[in-house]
Design a protein around this motif. Structure first.
Motif, PDB file in Angstrom:
ATOM      1  N   TYR A  77       0.851  -1.190   0.000  1.00  0.00           N
ATOM      2  CA  TYR A  77       0.000   0.000   0.000  1.00  0.00           C
ATOM      3  C   TYR A  77       0.886   1.238   0.000  1.00  0.00           C
ATOM      4  O   TYR A  77       1.359   1.652   1.065  1.00  0.00           O
ATOM      5  CB  TYR A  77      -0.878   0.038   1.254  1.00  0.00           C
ATOM      6  CG  TYR A  77      -1.642  -1.209   1.548  1.00  0.00           C
ATOM      7  CD1 TYR A  77      -2.823  -1.499   0.867  1.00  0.00           C
ATOM      8  CD2 TYR A  77      -1.190  -2.108   2.511  1.00  0.00           C
ATOM      9  CE1 TYR A  77      -3.529  -2.652   1.144  1.00  0.00           C
ATOM     10  CE2 TYR A  77      -1.892  -3.266   2.796  1.00  0.00           C
ATOM     11  CZ  TYR A  77      -3.059  -3.532   2.109  1.00  0.00           C
ATOM     12  OH  TYR A  77      -3.750  -4.677   2.384  1.00  0.00           O
ATOM     13  N   PRO A  78       1.113   1.839  -1.148  1.00  0.00           N
ATOM     14  CA  PRO A  78       1.969   3.026  -1.198  1.00  0.00           C
ATOM     15  C   PRO A  78       1.459   4.133  -0.288  1.00  0.00           C
ATOM     16  O   PRO A  78       0.264   4.204   0.009  1.00  0.00           O
ATOM     17  CB  PRO A  78       1.865   3.441  -2.673  1.00  0.00           C
ATOM     18  CG  PRO A  78       1.523   2.201  -3.399  1.00  0.00           C
ATOM     19  CD  PRO A  78       0.644   1.425  -2.469  1.00  0.00           C
ATOM     20  N   GLY A  79       2.377   4.984   0.122  1.00  0.00           N
ATOM     21  CA  GLY A  79       2.026   6.099   1.003  1.00  0.00           C
ATOM     22  C   GLY A  79       2.714   7.362   0.546  1.00  0.00           C
ATOM     23  O   GLY A  79       2.950   7.547  -0.658  1.00  0.00           O
ATOM     24  N   ASP A  80       3.066   8.218   1.484  1.00  0.00           N
ATOM     25  CA  ASP A  80       3.665   9.502   1.145  1.00  0.00           C
ATOM     26  C   ASP A  80       4.991   9.235   0.426  1.00  0.00           C
ATOM     27  O   ASP A  80       5.917   8.666   1.002  1.00  0.00           O
ATOM     28  CB  ASP A  80       3.881  10.308   2.429  1.00  0.00           C
ATOM     29  CG  ASP A  80       3.984  11.801   2.145  1.00  0.00           C
ATOM     30  OD1 ASP A  80       3.520  12.247   1.081  1.00  0.00           O
ATOM     31  OD2 ASP A  80       4.526  12.520   2.998  1.00  0.00           O
ATOM     32  N   GLY A  81       5.071   9.684  -0.816  1.00  0.00           N
ATOM     33  CA  GLY A  81       6.173   9.211  -1.672  1.00  0.00           C
ATOM     34  C   GLY A  81       7.369  10.125  -1.719  1.00  0.00           C
ATOM     35  O   GLY A  81       7.823  10.481  -2.790  1.00  0.00           O
ATOM     36  N   LEU A 139       6.197  10.696  12.375  1.00  0.00           N
ATOM     37  CA  LEU A 139       4.890  10.587  13.022  1.00  0.00           C
ATOM     38  C   LEU A 139       4.260   9.276  12.577  1.00  0.00           C
ATOM     39  O   LEU A 139       4.474   8.815  11.462  1.00  0.00           O
ATOM     40  CB  LEU A 139       4.003  11.763  12.615  1.00  0.00           C
ATOM     41  CG  LEU A 139       4.539  13.139  13.023  1.00  0.00           C
ATOM     42  CD1 LEU A 139       3.675  14.247  12.438  1.00  0.00           C
ATOM     43  CD2 LEU A 139       4.615  13.260  14.550  1.00  0.00           C
ATOM     44  N   TRP A 167      -0.029  -0.680   8.684  1.00  0.00           N
ATOM     45  CA  TRP A 167       0.278   0.282   7.632  1.00  0.00           C
ATOM     46  C   TRP A 167       0.007   1.711   8.122  1.00  0.00           C
ATOM     47  O   TRP A 167      -0.949   1.958   8.858  1.00  0.00           O
ATOM     48  CB  TRP A 167      -0.566   0.021   6.377  1.00  0.00           C
ATOM     49  CG  TRP A 167      -0.265   0.996   5.276  1.00  0.00           C
ATOM     50  CD1 TRP A 167       0.715   0.900   4.343  1.00  0.00           C
ATOM     51  CD2 TRP A 167      -0.940   2.237   5.010  1.00  0.00           C
ATOM     52  NE1 TRP A 167       0.697   1.996   3.509  1.00  0.00           N
ATOM     53  CE2 TRP A 167      -0.308   2.833   3.896  1.00  0.00           C
ATOM     54  CE3 TRP A 167      -2.010   2.900   5.609  1.00  0.00           C
ATOM     55  CZ2 TRP A 167      -0.713   4.059   3.371  1.00  0.00           C
ATOM     56  CZ3 TRP A 167      -2.414   4.122   5.093  1.00  0.00           C
ATOM     57  CH2 TRP A 167      -1.770   4.693   3.976  1.00  0.00           C
ATOM     58  N   ALA A 219      -4.122  14.116   6.768  1.00  0.00           N
ATOM     59  CA  ALA A 219      -2.967  14.089   7.678  1.00  0.00           C
ATOM     60  C   ALA A 219      -2.634  15.494   8.171  1.00  0.00           C
ATOM     61  O   ALA A 219      -2.639  16.455   7.393  1.00  0.00           O
ATOM     62  CB  ALA A 219      -1.749  13.491   6.967  1.00  0.00           C
ATOM     63  N   TRP A 261       0.544   6.059   6.802  1.00  0.00           N
ATOM     64  CA  TRP A 261       0.735   6.944   5.646  1.00  0.00           C
ATOM     65  C   TRP A 261       2.200   7.286   5.383  1.00  0.00           C
ATOM     66  O   TRP A 261       2.632   7.331   4.238  1.00  0.00           O
ATOM     67  CB  TRP A 261      -0.086   8.217   5.848  1.00  0.00           C
ATOM     68  CG  TRP A 261       0.113   9.274   4.796  1.00  0.00           C
ATOM     69  CD1 TRP A 261       0.604  10.530   4.980  1.00  0.00           C
ATOM     70  CD2 TRP A 261      -0.185   9.175   3.392  1.00  0.00           C
ATOM     71  NE1 TRP A 261       0.635  11.220   3.792  1.00  0.00           N
ATOM     72  CE2 TRP A 261       0.155  10.403   2.797  1.00  0.00           C
ATOM     73  CE3 TRP A 261      -0.705   8.155   2.592  1.00  0.00           C
ATOM     74  CZ2 TRP A 261      -0.005  10.655   1.435  1.00  0.00           C
ATOM     75  CZ3 TRP A 261      -0.856   8.404   1.225  1.00  0.00           C
ATOM     76  CH2 TRP A 261      -0.511   9.637   0.673  1.00  0.00           C
ATOM     77  N   PRO A 311      -4.339   4.011  10.148  1.00  0.00           N
ATOM     78  CA  PRO A 311      -4.441   3.717   8.712  1.00  0.00           C
ATOM     79  C   PRO A 311      -5.449   4.568   7.937  1.00  0.00           C
ATOM     80  O   PRO A 311      -5.363   4.645   6.723  1.00  0.00           O
ATOM     81  CB  PRO A 311      -4.853   2.240   8.676  1.00  0.00           C
ATOM     82  CG  PRO A 311      -4.430   1.679   9.970  1.00  0.00           C
ATOM     83  CD  PRO A 311      -4.499   2.793  10.967  1.00  0.00           C
ATOM     84  N   GLN A 312      -6.392   5.192   8.620  1.00  0.00           N
ATOM     85  CA  GLN A 312      -7.361   6.022   7.885  1.00  0.00           C
ATOM     86  C   GLN A 312      -6.859   7.456   7.685  1.00  0.00           C
ATOM     87  O   GLN A 312      -7.587   8.301   7.166  1.00  0.00           O
ATOM     88  CB  GLN A 312      -8.720   6.004   8.573  1.00  0.00           C
ATOM     89  CG  GLN A 312      -9.372   4.626   8.510  1.00  0.00           C
ATOM     90  CD  GLN A 312     -10.873   4.685   8.695  1.00  0.00           C
ATOM     91  OE1 GLN A 312     -11.537   5.548   8.173  1.00  0.00           O
ATOM     92  NE2 GLN A 312     -11.383   3.743   9.461  1.00  0.00           N
ATOM     93  N   VAL A 313      -5.645   7.725   8.125  1.00  0.00           N
ATOM     94  CA  VAL A 313      -5.071   9.044   7.871  1.00  0.00           C
ATOM     95  C   VAL A 313      -4.138   8.962   6.672  1.00  0.00           C
ATOM     96  O   VAL A 313      -3.367   8.010   6.537  1.00  0.00           O
ATOM     97  CB  VAL A 313      -4.333   9.557   9.129  1.00  0.00           C
ATOM     98  CG1 VAL A 313      -3.460  10.759   8.786  1.00  0.00           C
ATOM     99  CG2 VAL A 313      -5.341   9.949  10.201  1.00  0.00           C
ATOM    100  N   GLY A 314      -4.259   9.944   5.796  1.00  0.00           N
ATOM    101  CA  GLY A 314      -3.412   9.988   4.606  1.00  0.00           C
ATOM    102  C   GLY A 314      -3.438  11.374   4.015  1.00  0.00           C
ATOM    103  O   GLY A 314      -3.683  12.354   4.722  1.00  0.00           O
ATOM    104  N   LYS A 315      -3.208  11.416   2.721  1.00  0.00           N
ATOM    105  CA  LYS A 315      -3.090  12.720   2.058  1.00  0.00           C
ATOM    106  C   LYS A 315      -4.337  13.578   2.274  1.00  0.00           C
ATOM    107  O   LYS A 315      -4.266  14.807   2.267  1.00  0.00           O
ATOM    108  CB  LYS A 315      -2.885  12.488   0.562  1.00  0.00           C
ATOM    109  CG  LYS A 315      -2.348  13.691  -0.178  1.00  0.00           C
ATOM    110  CD  LYS A 315      -1.940  13.279  -1.587  1.00  0.00           C
ATOM    111  CE  LYS A 315      -1.181  14.364  -2.304  1.00  0.00           C
ATOM    112  NZ  LYS A 315      -0.650  13.885  -3.592  1.00  0.00           N
ATOM    113  N   GLY A 336      -0.903  12.470  14.275  1.00  0.00           N
ATOM    114  CA  GLY A 336      -0.025  11.299  14.295  1.00  0.00           C
ATOM    115  C   GLY A 336       0.718  11.348  15.611  1.00  0.00           C
ATOM    116  O   GLY A 336       0.866  12.431  16.184  1.00  0.00           O
TER     117      GLY A 336
END
Lengths: 518, 518
Positions: free
Chosen positions: A195-199, A325, A448, A336, A450, A329-333, A341
């Motif tokens: 599962y990709p995240g902050d890249g 941080l 997982w 966030a 972000w 898992p429900q926090v992302g772009k 975090g």
């Protein structure tokens, strides 16, 4: 991965390239930013002029099959634009000089690298050239004779100490500890893969299982130094560490700054170290002095340490407040922030299988030799390691004789002959229990986050098992050998017939044909 | 994937290139092999002279991001070496002429292609240009006036029938059926991605979810034709189908030959079809006549059918005996034979989500629209479709109103608004139950097999959920819009600060700081 020339993106100056004076005689590559808001502002204005290259997409597409894997063109250009381009070359020079020739260069600049998997677990103490490096900027070159450390802020008697002061055993008792350091990015490739995240190539570089290492560190306990400065003033609860490296974030410039709580220092778990495995610190590892924070995320073990300031709250510096941080898992772009975090300090229980390798075929006679590491932070130690050959249904305990020395602050290496009858693709995994009965989440998905930190789930490999103790397999291997055909890559089709017509028909007659008779 | 020029591997002749005469006037590209053992032998000798290129590795490395994905250089060279190189060009000409311009060319030669996912499930009946193609050789061009079909072997009155005979409604009642054809390779990329297997680009091409299609086929029931030939002789239990295409396997040449049991024919489930959706069969789909075997693996629905022979046992031809075998997961390169896999005939219950796409981000307000297909072979039909937004823990039934027409031999399309509250990476999956209460294995691993056939496990997608009905997410999306920043690719870091220092500090005060107070 064969070494390859990085694909440089041309840099085109926009306006003048500034020259920022080095702060001190004998300290090459050290620009002081934190004391000069006007210089920081100047860099901010310069950075706005540029449209720097985007970080490369390396998560939704396959990782480059090159070494360096990523090159950090954007960060290099930050340095070119601000007159610090020489740090790019200096840093790579020390990679070539101080690190093993076969390091996996996860990121060329700022340098992030890890050793080959099998070698990392061949010694309980990691040789300096093999020790992973996770730098956030260029490497300052500091003359030890010119080196000083300032103790400042809420201490009763602020002082400037020389290296000779710190090494003076009449002032400070010397302390040596075996301590593992671990980057919170260890095993990040597993999260990226699932599962990709902050890249971000720097913040979230694609580490394997080698961003951990163990050394015997020598120096003085920070507690003794604070005591020597008359102790802390009322309200001082944290100690802020300043590194001489230059750090960029979101168009601004900083020195590398983090903090640790006084509680951690008070129990002698923060060492100011000048020796790594009996040798002076390598330049790339923070020469002449670095912090070593036992059981903590590596990010707190500041290199090229030049100031320690006593403060009331955790530092506002971005590395502490905005990075490292750990999100749900429900926090992302889409949502966030920095306050939703939690800050990674103590490292959890974790482990890895370092041999065999993922996707490898293994020819065996009913047992497969596994090797790896197990670690727990926060002063806990690995007390049990378990391995499974079926993805985590049946676990085998690694016999205690197969675990290396127990330390309060270091990993344990382990090895095990795992009984394996089955053939084909198997999911081999490992988990560790620490002395507080903590163990690891089961799946990558279970943990997982972000920013893709702390991949502490049970480490899983896919291996293709070929059990030579089975007659049919032994016969096939013999036939392949006679024909001079290697069984790998296993995906390569066999060009000969797998069975003669006579054999097939005999077998089918025994089965009474492909279909029912009535 | 942008169309790309295939990377041709140069062919160098070794010795003379033979000229094999076409068997019949008006049948271009049809070489008869099965009646001439000496010609087969000649090809075998020619093939031995060459060191043909290895099939490309496409499983242990990422699939080429090109269209065609694979080009089939090795198979092209088999044809060049045996004087059949013109078939390579002829076949590609028909791809360009008869198929949609945006087909995914899984393999250029022999042609294997599937339509874009979303379009495939936009109509219950698949338009001919979008119907997947899985060819095993070049495309013969047959003049319908010169076409005949031989009924031979253990029939009481062997006959040669013209197309006009077959279409003569005084001889044979016409039969029309809506039938789905499915390649056993459908969804193979899921097996490849998890656990690579036998890596043959032709046999085991990397299909997506589109190697299935549904057409209204018109022709005559083979049962009636056999009856017209006086019925079967005693002991005849199978019918062997001969296709005019040329097929290579392990250094030998064949026509495309398979067989089906008489039991299947007897219930009018084998059609000799000349019409596909009211039009003459396209050349690429078997013009002028093909078999359509209801509920069976597509491999039995022989194209360019020129002979049907009644026999006692399943055919010895390699497509039947040595391919389309289904192995237990412990069988692989080390022990696979032909007699330890079972022969795939009836297709099992299966399904797929065709929209959204795997790894896609989905912005929604609490519900995500899913679309897909569901199918069961062997005369069963999809009776219930269920979807899950959590990897298969909670299932929602797709309302019956959202399923397309029930047919005994065809798929049902479905769509569903799946309630989704959660954000971040979710595992969406689908499973189908057929009228015999069969359902699908849960995971790819549950049904992995060495030849990577019949990926019938619950179809799973990873999607990144962004729920706009949540205030924090709505606010972030609004901010991104104001700043003119697209949220995709989601891995691309945001360059602005996620929170001001004031907001952070207010939130931290409410949490009473990062650490305990006492």
């Amino acid at each position: 991965m064969a070494p390859a020339e990085p694909h440089a993106i041309p840099f085109r100056a926009k306006g003048d390239i500034p020259t920022f004076a080095e702060e001190r005689e004998g300290w090459k590559g050290y620009i002081e930013w934190e004391k000069y808001p006007e210089k920081k502002k100047q860099v901010e204005e310069i950075m706005k002029r540029y449209d720097f290259p985007d970080p490369p997409e390396f998560q939704l597409v396959p990782l480059p099959d090159t070494n360096p894997i990523l090159t950090g063109e954007r960060w290099k250009q930050y340095h070119y634009a601000t007159g610090l381009g020489h740090l790019v070359d200096t840093s790579w020079k020390y990679v070539l000089k101080e690190k093993s020739a076969d390091m996996i260069h996860v990121l060329q600049f700022p340098y992030n690298g890890e050793p080959p998997r099998d070698r990392l677990v061949s010694t309980e103490i990691t040789p300096n050239p093999d020790f992973f490096v996770r730098n956030h900027g260029g490497i300052p070159e500091i003359d030890p004779a010119a080196y000083t450390l300032d103790i400042s802020g809420l201490v009763n008697n602020p002082k400037r100490l020389t290296l000779a002061d710190l090494q003076n055993e009449e002032l400070f008792p010397r302390q040596t500890n075996v301590v593992s350091l671990q980057c919170s990015g260890t095993r990040r490739i597993e999260q990226i893969h699932e599962y990709p995240g902050d890249g971000d190539e720097l913040i979230n570089a694609p580490w394997g299982e080698g961003a951990i290492g163990t050394a015997r560190w020598t120096g003085v306990s920070l507690k003794k130094v604070i005591k020597y400065c008359g102790g802390l003033k009322d309200g001082a609860m944290h100690l802020e560490f300043f590194g001489a490296d230059t750090y960029f974030k979101k168009g601004k410039v900083y020195n590398y700054v983090v903090s640790v709580p006084w509680r951690k220092v008070k129990v002698n778990e923060v060492l100011l170290a000048w020796e790594m495995n009996g040798e002076p610190l390598p330049k790339i590892h923070g020469f002449p002095l670095r912090a070593v924070c036992f059981g903590y995320i590596g990010a707190r073990s500041v290199k090229w340490l030049y100031e320690i300031r006593a403060i009331t709250d955790p530092t506002e510096a971005p590395v502490q407040r905005k990075e490292y941080l750990y999100y749900t898992p429900q926090v992302g772009k889409q949502n966030a922030k920095y306050s939703n975090g939690f800050s990674i300090q103590d490292m959890p229980v974790s482990s890895a299988i370092m041999s065999p390798l993922n996707m490898q075929h293994v020819i065996h006679d009913g047992k497969i030799e596994l090797k790896g590491w197990a670690y727990s932070g926060g002063g806990h130690w690995p007390i049990r390691v378990e391995v499974s050959g079926d993805g985590g249904s049946i676990w085998y305990e690694v016999p205690w004789e197969n675990l290396s020395t127990k330390y309060y602050y270091a990993w344990r290496l382990w090895h095990m002959e795992l009984p394996v009858d089955a053939e084909g693709w198997l999911e081999i995994c490992v988990r560790c229990w620490d002395n507080a009965l903590n163990t690891q989440p089961t799946f990558v998905r279970s943990a997982w986050n972000w920013d893709l930190h702390v991949t502490s789930s049970a480490h899983r490999l896919k291996i293709y098992s070929i059990n030579r103790s089975r007659p049919a397999t032994a016969a096939r291997l013999k036939l392949l050998e006679e024909k001079g055909i290697d069984i790998v890559p296993i995906t390569k089709p066999l060009e000969f017939d797998l069975e003669t017509d006579e054999e097939y028909e005999a077998a089918m007659n025994q089965q009474r044909g492909r279909e029912p008779e009535e």
